[in-house]
Design a protein around this motif. Sequence first.
Motif, PDB file in Angstrom:
ATOM      1  N   GLU A  82      37.230  -8.640  65.676  1.00 44.34           N
ATOM      2  CA  GLU A  82      36.408  -9.858  65.657  1.00 44.34           C
ATOM      3  C   GLU A  82      35.916 -10.179  67.066  1.00 44.34           C
ATOM      4  O   GLU A  82      36.636  -9.983  68.049  1.00 44.34           O
ATOM      5  N   GLU A 114      33.441 -12.713  69.899  1.00 40.85           N
ATOM      6  CA  GLU A 114      32.803 -13.988  70.229  1.00 40.85           C
ATOM      7  C   GLU A 114      32.223 -13.875  71.632  1.00 40.85           C
ATOM      8  O   GLU A 114      32.922 -13.451  72.564  1.00 40.85           O
ATOM      9  N   LEU A 164      34.781 -15.633  62.425  1.00 41.21           N
ATOM     10  CA  LEU A 164      35.004 -17.050  62.698  1.00 41.21           C
ATOM     11  C   LEU A 164      33.972 -17.521  63.721  1.00 41.21           C
ATOM     12  O   LEU A 164      33.780 -16.888  64.758  1.00 41.21           O
TER      13      LEU A 164
END
Length: 270
Positions: free
Chosen positions: A189, A191, A61
């Motif tokens: 995930e 970021e 994402l």
Amino acid sequence: MRRLFRISIVGLLALAGAVLVLSCLNLQGCLIPHNSDVIPVYSYNVVNTYPHDPDAFTQGLVFEDGVLYEGTGLLEHSTLRRVELETGDVLQIRELPDQFFGEGITIYGNEIIQLTWQSSIGFVYDKNSFELLQEFDYSTEGWGITHDGEHLIMSDGTSTLYFLDPQTFEQIGQLEVFDNDGPVTRLNELEYIQGEIYANVWQTDRIARIAPETGQVVGWVELEGLLSTEDCTEPVDVLNGIAYDADNRRLFVTGKLWPKLFEIELISPV
Ligand SMILES: [Ca+2]
């Protein structure tokens, strides 16, 4: 008098030794985290709630220029998508060949990079057209990917993060992630946010905030209860997916097959 002088010298030497020992202990304490060094646990406020495709098995994402980019997984269902934040509508989609299980994505310049789980192949696409430009390979599993502006940073489900050259995709470094209890495994995930690496930890409701220089977890984000009980129905899967709107400092999170995506703000522990 001489005896008194000797005693004073001995006393001073003893004092200096004690100071030296205490200094070393203090230095050691700085280098090695103690269990008594509490890692802050952040809670959250929901700022906005948006629809999310409940068929999207979210593995990557990213947010850029007002839209979301999402990579989804599962064999025969893996995709790369451009998604309208407010509606959850899929504006553009590219399906991966059936044999690939899509994983993390990141945007580097005008390109989108997407990992695959166990195929050891990554894909490089044109950001606008989603045209496949290049493939590259790596020796580990592929889970999450982000970048710090200079290097790609990827996870493989262990406690190790790998730094890759964004041009050649060669591994140029790696980082062991740990907290006070030891290695933090199942990093998923990723970021990169304001100098820290945020990482979902697979099968938990927690996000680790990692110092890129040391690998130390400097904070935990506790997201238990983010998805309401009525939304937590089968086949909803785990929390996964972190995106950051750097221009407006907005933080977005969602999960695999979740019907909702959330903008959240973090609350520091008191
Ligand atoms: Ca991300």
